[in-house]
Design a protein around this motif. Structure first.
Motif, short mmCIF file in Angstrom:
data_model
loop_
_atom_site.label_atom_id
_atom_site.label_comp_id
_atom_site.label_asym_id
_atom_site.label_seq_id
_atom_site.Cartn_x
_atom_site.Cartn_y
_atom_site.Cartn_z
N GLN A 493 -0.35 5.99 8.24
CA GLN A 493 -0.07 7.42 8.43
C GLN A 493 0.78 7.95 7.28
OE1 GLN A 493 -2.43 8.24 10.47
NE2 GLN A 493 -1.16 9.56 11.73
N GLY A 494 1.69 7.11 6.78
CA GLY A 494 2.47 7.51 5.61
C GLY A 494 1.58 7.73 4.40
N TYR A 495 0.58 6.86 4.24
CA TYR A 495 -0.36 7.04 3.13
C TYR A 495 -1.11 8.37 3.27
CZ TYR A 495 -4.87 7.11 0.91
OH TYR A 495 -5.97 7.54 0.22
N TYR A 520 4.69 14.43 6.97
CA TYR A 520 5.84 13.56 6.68
C TYR A 520 6.81 13.51 7.86
CZ TYR A 520 4.84 12.45 1.83
OH TYR A 520 4.29 11.93 0.70
N VAL A 523 5.54 11.06 10.26
CA VAL A 523 5.84 9.69 9.82
C VAL A 523 7.29 9.35 10.15
CG1 VAL A 523 6.05 8.16 7.82
CG2 VAL A 523 4.10 9.70 8.01
N ARG A 536 12.96 3.28 6.77
CA ARG A 536 13.28 4.56 7.39
C ARG A 536 14.40 5.32 6.68
NH1 ARG A 536 15.78 2.91 12.13
NH2 ARG A 536 17.69 3.03 10.93
N LEU A 540 12.45 10.15 4.66
CA LEU A 540 11.92 11.49 4.91
C LEU A 540 12.51 12.52 3.94
CD1 LEU A 540 10.19 13.44 6.51
CD2 LEU A 540 12.01 13.57 8.24
N ALA A 543 10.88 11.92 0.56
CA ALA A 543 9.47 12.34 0.54
C ALA A 543 9.35 13.86 0.45
CB ALA A 543 8.76 11.83 1.79
N LEU A 644 3.67 6.05 0.29
CA LEU A 644 4.31 6.97 1.23
C LEU A 644 4.69 8.32 0.62
CD1 LEU A 644 6.67 4.46 3.07
CD2 LEU A 644 4.53 5.39 3.92
#
Length: 662
Positions: A493-495, A520, A523, A536, A540, A543, A644
């Protein structure tokens, strides 16, 4: 001004802030629909003319321009005169509708997300997605050839979504809720064998065995009578299983209850028969921890805690061979080169080094030595340690000489962890992933096959090869679903969030405004709880910073969030935070004292964050430092090797820095 939302899942509509826009006559709507079918691509005027008229009049081109002008006034009423249209843009030989919010695209994105979600969430997502339909897609253009392919594609996707939702309800032990929708679905589409199968299974699970058999017989009669074909293998097998009341047809909860009984009885037998102080208990414990580590729901954190206790107990026994086996047996694949607990990792590395010294120097211990070396390479992730790089190379050499596939997979994981010593090493990691996929598939090493696919997803993303990356992310998801490896979903899901950030697209179409930001944040939600602080913490905010910086090297003051928890990335974001606070002196001081980023998969992104500050300040020493660090990654996407996040093409950053340096 609020963006325009377009609807095509039914009659074509356009609205702003919930209010419909006046689209005038049928030709205006046809132009709009034709541009929506093109999905933001340019449609030449000649193509529009050919699609809208069977026999175009001499005034057709002028009419198209009039229609476009009317549509522009409706879509962008506040646009100043003689300024370029932003939404319905002129582009070369034609027009492109730069839409962001289209109900069909939202539907496709939701269906794609649901395919990788747990059953309850998948059922909810699909239910919400199906509610977007107001009628047949592009309803008023059913007879138009230019619309036929898109209408057919969306219609098929909707039928599959109905069946996917039913499957999700079954997986969530909500079989009774699936029955009415499947019954209605089959009324209109009686050739859908998968729908017949799901309806019969749903009826069986609600205690209606007779009704399930009746549905299967009705399916046979329908398929034979209308299409002249016999039911496929899945329907025939289901009928046999229903007649036999096969336990495999039971709801997941019932099967899990059976598994729980087996587990409980086996555990009781183990406690009765294996002495409390037996050394075999330590090795059995590590085997259990390996499984626990990939279960999600805090299993990884618990496994790490108990692993250290097992190593300590093994060392206290005074038996170096036992210690080596306990340390080396924890061959859990690792994809993220930042430790979840640096203190614990250092203790494990220390224990492995001590075991290496004490282990008898005989060929019989080469496999144990290889596992210890691979452990050192894995647990020294992100440190940039020369010892760790050497340990990875030695472990790989030993594993190849011993010709042990499982050992080589473990050693290659160590090589991967030590392949972040500088920027731009995605091709090297891609080669490791390629070998892991082939090796693991050949020898049934499922978790390492997943690891190989995830490594290739990361590496191909860094090289902007999203087609290949999509394939490997999909393969990882399928293996994870089949073998109950829920932590894999965090990375796939990050990809997909990264892909959306880098291209503005998902595998299913365009993303709307803020879609990457929302992806994001989802994620981030997935990361709450699995016990992966090394992934973690700070991810976020980093990103989202990269998302705002990509393609905008001079936008750091607005992009950085002063209120975010930057976790381990704070030292490399601190100059930007000072700049956002209008303290240029502090920003320059932070640049001068900046350490090298960790040897991990986000170092390129951190260099970009630093470069953005240096560009803003015109700090030449910092620019030269960033330029030297990023140059090996020429042609790649900055940070995308993480799988990510990304700060955009490295080449853009290099060009901006070279221009600033003159």
């Amino acid at each position: 001004m609020d963006q325009v939302a377009f609807g095509v899942l039914g009659p074509v509509t356009a609205e702003r802030a919930g209010l419909p826009l006046a689209l005038k006559g049928p030709r205006h709507r046809a132009v709009l629909a034709r541009l929506l079918v093109a999905r933001r691509r340019v449609v030449p005027v000649a193509r529009l003319v050919a699609d809208l008229w069977e026999e175009p009049p001499p005034t057709a081109v002028g009419a198209i321009r009039t229609f476009v002008g009317d549509l522009r006034r409706a879509l962008e009423p506040g646009r100043p005169p003689r300024t370029p249209a932003r939404l319905l843009a002129t582009d070369g030989p034609g027009y492109a509708l730069r839409a962001e919010e289209v109900d069909a695209w939202r539907f496709e994105t939701a269906v794609g997300t649901a395919a990788h979600a747990e059953p309850e969430r998948a059922a909810r997502l699909l239910g919400e997605a199906l509610e977007l339909w107001r009628g047949p897609a592009y309803a008023e253009f059913a007879d138009e050839q230019w619309c036929g392919g898109e209408r057919g594609r969306l219609a098929e996707l909707r039928l599959r979504a109905v069946e996917q939702r039913a499957e999700a309800l079954l997986a969530a032990d909500r079989a009774a809720e699936a029955v009415p929708d499947l019954d209605a679905h089959l009324t209109g589409h009686p050739w859908r064998e998968e729908a017949w199968r799901l309806l019969a299974l749903a009826l069986y699970r609600t205690g209606r065995q007779g009704d399930a058999l009746a549905v299967l017989r009705r399916a046979r009669a329908t398929l034979t009578g209308r299409l002249g074909v016999d039911p496929g293998r899945a329907l025939r097998r289901l009928e046999a299983d229903v007649l036999a009341q096969d336990p495999g047809l039971d709801a997941p909860a019932a099967r899990e209850a059976g598994a729980a009984r087996v587990w409980s009885r086996a555990a009781e037998a183990y406690d009765r028969n294996v002495a409390a102080g037996a050394r075999v208990r330590l090795e059995s414990t590590v085997g259990l921890l390996r499984t626990l580590a990939v279960t999600g729901s805090g299993g990884l954190a618990a496994a790490l805690e108990h692993r250290l206790a097992a190593i300590t107990a093994a060392e206290e026994s005074g038996d170096p061979e036992l210690t080596a086996r306990v340390i080396g047996a924890y061959d859990v694949p690792a994809i993220w080169p930042r430790s979840d607990d640096e203190t614990a990792a250092a203790r494990i590395v220390g224990a492995a080094e001590r075991a290496l010294v004490r282990l008898p120097a005989t060929p019989a211990q080469d496999a144990a030595r290889c596992r210890l070396l691979a452990t050192i390479a894995l647990e020294s992730r992100g440190t940039g340690s020369g010892r760790a790089v050497a340990a990875a190379a030695e472990a790989e050499h030993l594993a190849r000489r011993l010709d042990d596939p499982a050992l080589l997979a473990f050693a290659l994981n160590g090589v991967f962890m030590q392949s972040c010593t500088r920027t731009g090493l995605a091709p090297r990691r891609d080669a490791v992933g390629t070998e892991l996929v082939a090796l693991a598939a050949r020898h049934g090493l499922v978790t390492y096959e997943v690891l190989g696919h995830l490594i290739r997803t990361q590496a191909r993303a860094a090289l902007s090869d999203f087609t290949t990356a999509d394939a490997h992310a999909g393969a990882a998801d399928r293996l994870a679903d089949r073998h109950e490896l829920p932590l894999v979903r965090v990375f796939t899901q990050g990809y997909r969030a990264l892909r959306l950030a880098a291209t503005g697209e998902t595998e299913y179409g365009r993303g709307g405004t803020g879609a990457a930001d929302a992806a994001y944040r989802e994620v981030g939600r997935l990361l709450d709880g699995p016990g992966m602080p090394g992934v973690r913490d700070g991810l976020l905010p980093l990103a989202l910073l990269c998302l705002r910086l990509a393609g905008r090297p001079y936008g750091i003051r607005e992009a950085v969030d002063p209120a975010a928890d930057w976790g381990p990335y704070l030292p490399w974001v601190r100059p930007a935070l000072a700049l956002a606070a209008a303290d240029e002196t502090a920003a320059r001081d932070a640049l001068r004292g900046l350490p090298e980023p960790p040897a991990d998969l986000v170092q390129e992104a951190l260099w970009c964050a630093v470069a953005a500050v240096a560009l803003d300040l015109g700090d030449r020493p910092a620019l030269r430092r960033c330029l030297a660090a990023l140059r090996p990654a020429t042609g790649q996407l900055a940070g995308a090797g993480s799988g990510l996040l990304t700060a955009g093409p490295v080449d853009g950053w290099l060009a901006a820095m070279e221009e600033a340096l003159g």
